[in-house]
Design an enzyme around this catalytic site. Structure first.
Site: not given
Lengths: 338, 338, 338, 338
Positions: B148-151, B304
C-alpha cells in the site's frame, strides 16, 4: 466612532485587517503605514480595495503623531519592530494590538532564546491576545500581543500525559507572507507538500506557555508545521496519550465545558472532521476529536483561517473586547465557500 | 519479450501502469480490461495515450484465456476482487502482481478484521511486495501483494520505543481514485485541507505487519491520513521516541546501513526536508530525518509519488525482480518538475 | 555520442532541457552554466535531479573553451544575451540552438522594433527553429533560433482572410520563468485569471513572420496572452474568417495534408477539444478545429506543453534533425497524467 | 422585513445566495428547498453555514404554500424547471427572481432553438435581469430572468462593426455547478486548460439579444468559453473592429458615459488589466480596454465573480431594485483576497 490605525498595512495580515475594519461600523481607519510604499494609495497596491478605501500610505517615522491621532493602533510588522513602536507610544493614551510576536511572552527570556534578538520593552503592560483564554486581562491591557496563528488552533488538554503532546500542523502559503521566495512561486508550490522548521518553529514556546497557563505544569511538545498548496487555512492534528481511566465521555465533557459558550469556536463533536474550507474568511475555529482505543490516544483536529482567527480577525476580536464593544462586531461573516 | 496484461486498466493506478509499461523495452502489453468500458479503445478514455497505445479494453470475464496468453498479470481492482481473479488463475503458470490489498497480509484474519470481507484465497503462495524489504521472496512468488502506498513511505525503526510511533501522512487526491465524489470536486478540494479515517485507515495493519517483520515485536501505531489539494504525492511525517542513549549518529548509521545501497531510496540525510514535488512521476522515495533534543523524539520525513512508488512503479519494480530483469528497467526516469 | 552543453541551465526551460538530455541515448552533457550559481551542483538547485545528474555549474565566461569542447550548444538565456555568445562561437565548429528570440527573425529590423535592443549579429547563418515548417533549413544551419512557444501553437491558414486572424492564448506560469515576481506568488495566482501584454506581446511578429513565409502575403494579427493558474501548458484559440465558398471539408483536408505525417502533431479532428493536460510533459501539439456556420469563422484550438514543444522539446527535436538523428529520440515519452 | 425563499438552495449559486441573504438586514429567509436533500438541515450539506443558518430543506412540491408565505422567491434550478414553478405561482402576489435561463428571452423562439425544450410560459410578465441596462423594467416586473453570467461580463459596443465581435471567455469551475463530472475532478482539472461548447454555448443568444436591445441592430457574435483550473471568476476578452475615424478617446468617453455612475462597475480605464482575483466574492464588474493601432481593434477585458455578479449577487441586486431597497444592500462587501 473609535479611531484606529494600522502600522504595516501592506502584508497579507494587514490587508485582511483593512478588509475587516472597512466593514466595522464603530471603527474609523485614521492612518495606515508602509515603509516601502509610502505615498501610494492602498488601492494601487490592492486593486480589490478600489472604491472601498481611499487612504494613502504614510511612514511610521511619524508614529508619535499617528499615535496621538488614534485610539487604537494595530501593528502588523515583522517581529523585533513592534517593540520600537511600542516604546515610542508608551506615554500616549493610545492602546496597541500587536499581530507579531514581540509582546506574546510573559517571560521575555523565552522570547530572546527563540527569536535571537534582545527584548527592548520588558516592562510593557501586556497580555497574550488569545481571547477565549485571556479575555479578562485583554479588557484593559495597554498592549495586546495577538496570539500566533498556530497557537490559536490549540486546545486545553487536561486529561492527557503532559509530555505526550505532538502537534502536526499544515498551513496555507499566505501564512508565509507576501514576500517573494522561491518556495512561494506557484510552479514550485502547486502539487507539492513539505514540512519545514521541524523541532524549531517559533510558535512552539507560545503554545507551551498557553498550555502551562492553562494546566499549571511545564509542558514540552513537538510541533511540526507543513506547507500546503493553498492560500488560506491551518489544520492542526494534535496527538496526546490519555491518562488511564480517562474515557471519551470525559473528553467530550471537557470540550463542551471549556468552549461550549464561545461564539467563535464551533464544536463539531467526537469523530468529526473539521476542514479548513469551512472556516475560510471567518473568525471561526472548528474543532473535532477522535479517541483511538488501540493506542489510548486522543487525536484533536482544529481548523482556522490563518489570516482571520490566526491574525486579523483575532486582532479585531481583541480590539472589540478592549474597546468595550460586542465581541463579534465586524466578525460575524459567512465563511467564503466554495 | 515478456507478455503482460493489466486487469482494471482505467483507474489512475492502471493508467500509470500503462505509461510505464509502454516504455518498458522487455514487456509487451497483451491485454487490458475494464468492465465499465469494455470494447472501447484506451486512447478514447485517456487522450494522453493517443498515438502511443492502440489496445482495446476487454472484459475480465475471459480472465482464464487472458491468463493463458500472459506471462504476468497486473491486477488494479478494488480490494475483494483480486481474490476472485487469483483463484481462477491458480492453475495457470501466469504470475500475478496485485496492486490492491487482497494479498498483502500473511495473516488473513487481520485482512478480514480491517476490510470486513471474508478472504477466499487463504492458501495463496504470496508475498508482500515491498521490494526493498522482501526482495528475495518476491523473486519466485506466484502472487505479489503490492505494498500500500502509505506503507511504502515507512521505514524501519530499530532504535525507538515500540509503542511511541505516530505516522501523520498527507496524500494527493489521485490516491482517492478517479471515482466521482464530492470531496474530489475541484471547487471543494482546492484551498482545503482535512484529515480522514482517523484511527481507522486500512493501511494501518500492513504498516504494523511490516514493522513487526522487521523488528520482531508487536507494534501498534497511530496512522492519520490527510488530503492535500494536489494530484500526486505522499509525505509521511513519522514521530517516535528514541530509546535512552540513542544518539543522532546511531540513527544516521542505521539509515545508511539499511538503505544506502537502494537505487530508489534517496537518503537526503539528517535535517533534510523531502518534498513530494521532487519525486513526482518517479519511483524514488526521498528520506530525511530530524532529532528533537528537547523531546528526545526522531521525526522522519518520507516522500513518494503515490501512483509510482506507491502503486504502479512499485508493481513494475516487483515485476522486474520476479521476471529476472534489472530492477530499474522502465523506472529510471527523471522526476517531473515543475 | 554527441557532446552537448547548456548555457543558462537553471531556468525552467534549462531544467526541462536537462531532463530530456539525461534520457537521450546519443547525447552526453558536457558543460552546464549559470552565472548566479557558478560552482554549485545542479542537484543542489534542482533536488529532483539528485542521483541523476552530477554536473557542476560553470560560468559562461569560459564560453569559447566550452564551445571547443562541445558539438552542440543550447542557449537558454534572456533575449539579448545569446547574440554575445553567438558572436564568440562564430569561428568554432560548434553549432548553436538558441531557445530565446535573438535568432528568430530573418529581418533583424523587426527584432529591434519589438525587443528595443540593437541586434549585434545580423549576418548569422541562422534559421527559425520550427521543425514542422523549416525542417530542411534546420539540417545544416549554424544557428537555430528555436521557435517561441506561442508561435509553435499556430497553424497554417490558407483559406482565410489574411487580416481576420485573432489568436487568444492562455499559458501556465512556468512560461513566465522562475524569477520572483508578485504575480507568480501562489496566493496571488491561484483562483485568478488575467490577460497581459494586450496588443504588445513580443511573440506577435514571429507568428506574423511564419504566417507570411507560409502564405506569401503580409499578415497582421491580434495576439492576446492570458495567465492561467497552472504550471505548464498553452492553449491557443485562433479565430479567422473563412473565405467565401470555403467548406469544412476543405479545412479538414488542409490540416491532414499539412500535418498528417508529423509525429508530434496529433490531429484530433473537426469539433475536437484539445486540452493542455493531455500533452503535458510531451512534445505533442494537439489540434482540433470548429466551423461556426453562423459567422463563417473557423476556430482552431491548439495545445502544447510550453516547456517541451514550446521550448526544450522543440530544441531537442531541432538538435536531432541537425545532428542527423531520428527526430523523436528522447522525445517519445508518454504525457504526464493526471 | 421582506420574506424571501430559495427554490433549489443546494447548488453553488443557491449557497452563495444564502450567504448574501443571511447578511441582508431587510430580508428574512422563509423557506429553502431541495428535492434530493428534503428534510436535511442546510448546515449538514454546507458545514460553513453551521451556527449561521438553522433552516431545514423542504420540497418544492409545496411551492404554492411556499409562494403564499413569501414576498419574493429566488429560483436556482436547471433551465426548464423554473417555468413549471413560474406557472404555479402566476396567480399569487409573490414575485420571482429566476437565476436560470427560462425567463431571459423576450423571443421565446430563440429560447426553444438553443435550449431544445418547449417554452411553457410564453406570456409571463418578465424582464431580463441585467440591472445596469434594464433597471427601470426590473422595478415592477413579476418575473426577473437573471442575466447569464457571461452576458453580465459584456459591454455595450457602439463604435464597432456589428459583425466583428468575438467574445473569448474563461470561467472557474463553480460555473459548471456542484454536480459530479469527470471534468470537475481535481486531478483532471488542475494544470489543465481547455475550451468547450465552441460556437454552441447557450449564452450566445442572450448576449446577442442584449446587444441588439442596446444598439438597435441584429448582431451575430462568436462566443468561446474556456474552463480555468480555479473555483470562481470569469474574464471575458472581447474583440471588435473599430469603425473608421473612431478614436481611443471616443471609446473612453463612451465607457464613462455609460457606466461612470454605476456602483458595481469599476472602470479601470484604458490599458488596464482587470483580474478575476480582485472582484472575487463581490458584486463588482471590473472593466479595462485596449486599442490596437495595428489592427484598429478594441480589446475589452471584463472580470466578474460568476457566483456573485454572475448569479446570486446580480439576483440580490435585482431583488433590491424590485423591493425598492437601496441597490447595494448586502452587496457592499470587500472582495475576498488573496
Amino acid at each position: 466612532m473609535v479611531k484606529v490605525s494600522v502600522i504595516g498595512a501592506t502584508g497579507y495580515a494587514g490587508a485582511e485587517l483593512l478588509s475587516i475594519l472597512i466593514r466595522h461600523p464603530q471603527a474609523q481607519i485614521a492612518h495606515i503605514t508602509s515603509e516601502s510604499h509610502t505615498g501610494k494609495k492602498i488601492s494601487e497596491l490592492y486593486p480589490h480595495l478600489r472604491g472601498l478605501c481611499y487612504l494613502t500610505l504614510e511612514s511610521l517615522a511619524d508614529i508619535e503623531s499617528i499615535g496621538a491621532d488614534s485610539d487604537f493602533i494595530f501593528i502588523a510588522l515583522p517581529h523585533g519592530h513592534a517593540m520600537d513602536a511600542g516604546l515610542k507610544l508608551d506615554k500616549l493614551p493610545v492602546r496597541i494590538i500587536d499581530l507579531g510576536a514581540d509582546y506574546r511572552f510573559s517571560d521575555t527570556d523565552v522570547y530572546e532564546a527563540w527569536y535571537k534578538v534582545p527584548h527592548k520593552h520588558k516592562d510593557a503592560h501586556r497580555v497574550y491576545g488569545l481571547a477565549e483564554i485571556y479575555r479578562n486581562q485583554i479588557r484593559d491591557a495597554k498592549i495586546i500581543g495577538n496570539a500566533g496563528c498556530f497557537t490559536t488552533a490549540l486546545v486545553k488538554h487536561h486529561l492527557v500525559d503532559a509530555n505526550s503532546i505532538i502537534v502536526d500542523a499544515a498551513s496555507g502559503v499566505s501564512g508565509a507572507g507576501r514576500g517573494l521566495k522561491l518556495g512561494n512561486h506557484f510552479a514550485e508550490l502547486y502539487d507539492n507538500f513539505k514540512a519545514y522548521n521541524v523541532a524549531h518553529h517559533r510558535h512552539t514556546p507560545e503554545i507551551e506557555q498557553a498550555l502551562k497557563d492553562l494546566g499549571g505544569e511545564e509542558i514540552i511538545i513537538n510541533f511540526t508545521p507543513h506547507l500546503v498548496p493553498m492560500s488560506r487555512g491551518i489544520l492542526a492534528t494534535c496527538y496526546a496519550t490519555l491518562k488511564e481511566n480517562v474515557s471519551g465521555e470525559m473528553v467530550d465533557a471537557t470540550f463542551h465545558k471549556m468552549y461550549g459558550g464561545e461564539k467563535f469556536i464551533r464544536l463539531l463533536g467526537r469523530d468529526a472532521y473539521p476542514e479548513t474550507k469551512f472556516v475560510r474568511g471567518s473568525n471561526y475555529c472548528d474543532l473535532g476529536w477522535h479517541i483511538d482505543e488501540r493506542t489510548h490516544r486522543v487525536i484533536i483536529l482544529s481548523a482556522i483561517d490563518n489570516l482571520v482567527k490566526g491574525a486579523a480577525g483575532q486582532a479585531v476580536q481583541n480590539f472589540n473586547i478592549a474597546a468595550g464593544f460586542y465581541e463579534s462586531i465586524a466578525l460575524d461573516v459567512v465563511p467564503f465557500y466554495p
